[in-house]
Design a protein around this motif. Structure first.
Motif, PDB file in Angstrom:
ATOM      1  N   THR B  63      51.129  50.768  46.304  1.00 40.41           N
ATOM      2  CA  THR B  63      50.440  50.433  47.558  1.00 40.41           C
ATOM      3  C   THR B  63      48.977  50.049  47.368  1.00 40.41           C
ATOM      4  OG1 THR B  63      49.698  52.699  47.922  1.00 40.41           O
ATOM      5  CG2 THR B  63      51.865  52.107  48.828  1.00 40.41           C
ATOM      6  N   GLY B  64      48.365  50.462  46.270  1.00 36.44           N
ATOM      7  CA  GLY B  64      46.927  50.273  46.102  1.00 36.44           C
ATOM      8  C   GLY B  64      46.112  51.331  46.832  1.00 36.44           C
ATOM      9  N   VAL B 216      42.448  43.905  36.493  1.00 33.68           N
ATOM     10  CA  VAL B 216      42.669  42.773  37.392  1.00 33.68           C
ATOM     11  C   VAL B 216      43.509  43.216  38.598  1.00 33.68           C
ATOM     12  CG1 VAL B 216      43.775  40.506  37.601  1.00 33.68           C
ATOM     13  CG2 VAL B 216      42.376  41.041  35.601  1.00 33.68           C
ATOM     14  N   LEU B 217      44.497  44.079  38.351  1.00 33.06           N
ATOM     15  CA  LEU B 217      45.284  44.622  39.462  1.00 33.06           C
ATOM     16  C   LEU B 217      44.444  45.569  40.302  1.00 33.06           C
ATOM     17  CD1 LEU B 217      48.655  45.313  37.608  1.00 33.06           C
ATOM     18  CD2 LEU B 217      48.205  43.535  39.301  1.00 33.06           C
ATOM     19  N   LYS B 218      43.650  46.425  39.629  1.00 30.56           N
ATOM     20  CA  LYS B 218      42.847  47.409  40.346  1.00 30.56           C
ATOM     21  C   LYS B 218      41.837  46.726  41.261  1.00 30.56           C
ATOM     22  CE  LYS B 218      44.578  51.213  38.483  1.00 30.56           C
ATOM     23  NZ  LYS B 218      45.484  50.702  37.478  1.00 30.56           N
ATOM     24  N   GLY B 244      52.517  41.474  36.142  1.00 34.67           N
ATOM     25  CA  GLY B 244      52.519  41.188  37.576  1.00 34.67           C
ATOM     26  C   GLY B 244      51.193  40.641  38.097  1.00 34.67           C
ATOM     27  N   ALA B 245      50.132  40.741  37.299  1.00 35.57           N
ATOM     28  CA  ALA B 245      48.835  40.227  37.743  1.00 35.57           C
ATOM     29  C   ALA B 245      48.810  38.705  37.744  1.00 35.57           C
ATOM     30  CB  ALA B 245      47.720  40.772  36.847  1.00 35.57           C
ATOM     31  N   GLY B 279      39.057  43.267  32.632  1.00 35.69           N
ATOM     32  CA  GLY B 279      39.609  44.574  32.966  1.00 35.69           C
ATOM     33  C   GLY B 279      40.576  45.095  31.924  1.00 35.69           C
ATOM     34  N   ALA B 280      40.307  44.806  30.669  1.00 33.70           N
ATOM     35  CA  ALA B 280      41.124  45.295  29.554  1.00 33.70           C
ATOM     36  C   ALA B 280      40.192  46.015  28.597  1.00 33.70           C
ATOM     37  CB  ALA B 280      41.835  44.142  28.858  1.00 33.70           C
TER      38      ALA B 280
END
Lengths: 181, 569
Positions: B63-64, B216-218, B244-245, B279-280
């Motif tokens: 959901t984030g 990147v997802l966050k 999924g990003a 973001g890695a």
């Protein structure tokens, strides 16, 4: 008598490259454990540590940490420390930019023959006698780490009962512009 | 309004918009479970506290929004330590509430006492021991603020029983200033000069790669990433945490890098002259032997956490901030990009020579796990959420399922927590009831947390679990086969003990078994039609199947081992 301070970042008792972090923290339960735990799990070495309230409000404390800058890049140590929520501010001081002081207390056994030599050592080091009895003197030196090193070395020739050092505290030299704060 | 501390705690969670708590009551947290009866918040009663933590993680990743778990003191608290550590490694926002023995008993070795704030100091973003009922609203508000801002992470609130039993005058901190966090400044803005320097490096690069991590997802930067990649035509790799990003179907996507990454993704990074790192964090599973990692690449490193800069690999340009803002800022500065035609020709060559491969499924042999995953992927609704445990099945699920949107791949990356899959699927389904949720699990992992299927059945959470049952701790078996002269030590589990179908049925689920591809497809279709109870399928898979490609531990990424059918290519 002022002892010249080393500019190499090393002293006799800390032959590693050290760096001083002056860390302002919230004065809350467990903050020292958070910092000590961070250093332990990241493999950063602490050479000395001094903690005291930073202001009258008791809201903040100042922790002066002398770190072994060879155990990890200083940038990493600062960066990880800064992630602790209770850490409010970090100033880092290279030895050449820092005015460092430390307190040494030592109780030394004396007799008729050694007493003059001990007193001479005290006088030469600009230390002072703070307690005496028939068989011992307790002396104190507030000075540079180097001066404390020198006095400690000199006292090795006598019979020590006990010697304690506080670890250093530091402020930026007024004559130097800190590179980072 | 006078409230008890317990009422204030529940009201504070309501104020934060919490709709679900995953938890299990006990002595020290008892007072808080009373006002819960009258609350709008749904409570999911788990069968083990570890399940509560992983469910909260699954909920957060789907959901984030932050996941919330509540457990009692002592063993309740220590049972949730693994999920907290897991969330810490994967930067997942969690708020964990633990009961504590009464304040006067702290430090006396009281019944069910443990120093959970001490235990979790190194695996939380922050934790609180609340010592007065008045402080509860502030602690809750601050916990959510810390958990969800900056680099997200788990925050624990430890609440002694006398604090929840005491009364307080209700108040609510309306501003961040009232959270009393003088040392926490998550706000960031992108440094203009840094963005210009990054653009300059991009302009000079001949062989750039967008190295995309979980950040990147966050920071919800997928749209900006897609726009930037399409404009510049720079190839993209997505790490295990970033699946999924960026859509797997996109021609610019090379897939996953790392120990079990796509040959083209791994090799493109090795041969790159610029890694645009978003973001890695240069994890060892991505870099392989660090000395030999991407030896000619300059590094642009964008991260919200500046402590990641120069931690593993020195950055030529480090840019602190949210990835979406950073990409927008860099995009605005990038005027010219190089001609990557030659670079793409090389990459296409690697893709043609070394696509993802496995031996074809033949009649009357054990199932190929990769074929099962591909069958589930093609026969399930678009947007299906996949969770996994840790091991071979996790790598196959990361490789063979095609992820098209954020939040559809949920796994335990940094910590590598076996047993993550089932409870994470439960949490994901609670957070996204509109989505089909499949847990791709191994038989070893399933046995660690399967009891949460009882929770799923009792609470009406119809997840689907595919056990790739090879009767082994498969990843360990693979290492013993390849690196320990086939000396198999303590990895055999048996395909029939336990009987997974009976076990599933005993937990109120539909239990199915498949030994052939026809049975597998029938079982998958049946599972996808069941929407009221959980389904477990026991797929009997080939134990000799290994995950390829593979960069052996301690080797550089140049020493990548491809599938046997491609050796000599």
């Amino acid at each position: 008598m002022a002892v010249p301070e080393p500019f190499t970042g090393t002293t006799v008792t800390s032959p590693v490259r050290h760096h001083i972090l002056s860390v302002l923290v919230e004065n809350k339960a467990g903050v020292l454990a958070r910092i000590a735990g961070l250093f332990a799990r990241r493999g950063f070495n602490i050479y000395s540590l001094a903690v005291a309230p930073a202001d009258d409000s008791q809201r903040f404390s100042r922790i002066t940490i002398v770190v072994d800058a060879q155990s990890a890049p200083l940038e990493q140590i600062r960066g990880q420390l800064n992630k602790l929520i209770n850490v409010v501010d970090i100033k880092d001081l290279a030895p050449r930019e820092a005015l460092e002081r430390e307190l040494l207390l030592a109780t030394v056994s004396v007799d008729e023959t050694t007493r003059p030599a001990v007193l001479e050592a005290v006088a030469q080091a600009n230390a002072s006698i703070v307690d005496v009895n028939e068989g011992a003197v307790t002396l104190m030196l507030a000075g540079t780490p180097t001066a404390c090193d020198a006095l400690e070395r000199r006292l090795e020739g006598f019979t020590h009962v006990e010697l304690h050092r506080t670890g250093r505290v530091a402020l930026p030299r007024l004559s130097a512009v800190p590179t980072k704060n | 309004m006078q409230l008890t501390g317990a009422q204030a705690l529940i009201k504070s969670l309501e104020q934060m918009g919490v709709d679900t708590i995953f938890g299990l009551p006990g002595g020290a947290i008892l007072p808080v479970y009373d006002p819960l009866i009258d609350s709008s918040i749904r409570h999911i009663l788990v069968r083990h506290e570890q399940g509560a933590g992983h469910m909260a993680e699954g909920y957060a990743l789907a959901t984030g929004r932050p996941g919330v778990a509540m457990v009692t003191s002592g063993p309740g608290a220590t049972n949730i330590v693994t999920p907290i550590a897991n969330a810490h490694m994967d930067s997942t926002p969690l708020v964990v509430i633990t009961g504590q023995v009464p304040t006067a008993n702290i430090g006396t070795d009281a019944f069910q006492e443990c120093d959970i704030t001490g235990i979790t100091m190194g695996i939380t973003k922050h934790n609180f021991l609340v010592t007065s009922a008045d402080e509860i609203p502030r602690a809750v508000a601050a916990a959510f603020y810390i958990a969800t801002t900056g680099r997200p992470g788990p925050v624990l609130i430890d609440v002694p029983k006398d604090v929840t039993q005491a009364t307080m005058q209700w108040w609510w901190p309306e501003t961040v200033e009232e959270y009393d966090l003088p040392g926490y400044h998550p706000q960031s803005s992108i440094d203009d000069a840094g963005a210009a320097a990054a653009a300059e490096l991009i302009a000079q690069a001949q062989r750039p790669v967008l190295y995309v991590g979980g950040g990147v997802l966050k920071s919800r930067a997928s749209a900006q990433l897609l726009a930037f990649a399409e404009r510049t035509q720079i190839p993209v790799v997505t790490t295990l945490m970033a699946r999924g990003a960026f859509p797997d179907s996109h021609p610019l996507h090379l897939g996953m890098p790392g120990m079990h990454g796509m040959y083209s993704a791994v090799t493109a990074m090795q041969q790159s002259d610029l890694l645009i790192t978003l973001g890695a964090r240069f994890d060892d599973r991505v870099t392989g032997k660090l000395d030999g990692f991407a030896p000619n690449a300059k590094i642009i490193h964008v991260d919200i956490d500046s402590a990641e800069f120069n931690k593993i690999r020195r950055a030529d340009v480090a840019l602190r901030g949210q990835i979406d803002e950073a990409l927008t800022a860099i995009d605005a500065k990038v005027i010219n990009v190089g001609d990557y035609a030659g670079w793409w020709r090389e990459i296409k060559g690697w893709q043609e020579k070394h696509p993802l491969a496995y031996d074809p499924q033949e009649e009357n042999v054990a199932l190929r796990p990769q074929a099962i995953i591909e069958a589930i992927a093609t026969r399930s609704a678009p947007g299906t959420i996949v969770t996994s445990g840790v091991g071979q099945h996790q790598m196959w699920a990361a490789q063979h399922w095609k992820y098209e949107e954020p939040g559809t791949w949920i796994n335990s990356g940094g910590a590598g927590t076996m047993g993550f899959g089932v409870p994470a699927a439960v949490g994901a389904k609670v957070g996204r009831p509109d989505r089909t949720v499949w847990c791709i699990d191994g038989d070893g992992c399933f046995q660690m947390t399967a009891q949460e299927l009882v929770t799923a059945r009792a609470e009406g959470i119809p997840i689907k679990v595919a056990i790739l049952n090879n009767a082994y701790l498969g990843m360990v078996r693979q290492w013993q086969e390849m690196f320990y002269d086939e000396r198999y030590s303590e990895v055999y589990l048996s395909p029939d003990l336990p009987d997974y179908v009976k076990w599933a049925e005993a937990m109120g689920c539909v239990g199915l078994r498949a030994r052939t591809m026809d049975e597998a497809i029938a079982a998958i279709d049946q599972a996808n039609q069941i929407n009221d109870v959980p389904v477990v399928i026991d797929f009997r898979t080939d134990a000799s199947e290994k995950v390829f490609p593979m960069v052996p531990s301690g080797a550089t990424n140049d020493e990548i081992v491809v599938h046997p059918s491609q050796r000599g290519n």
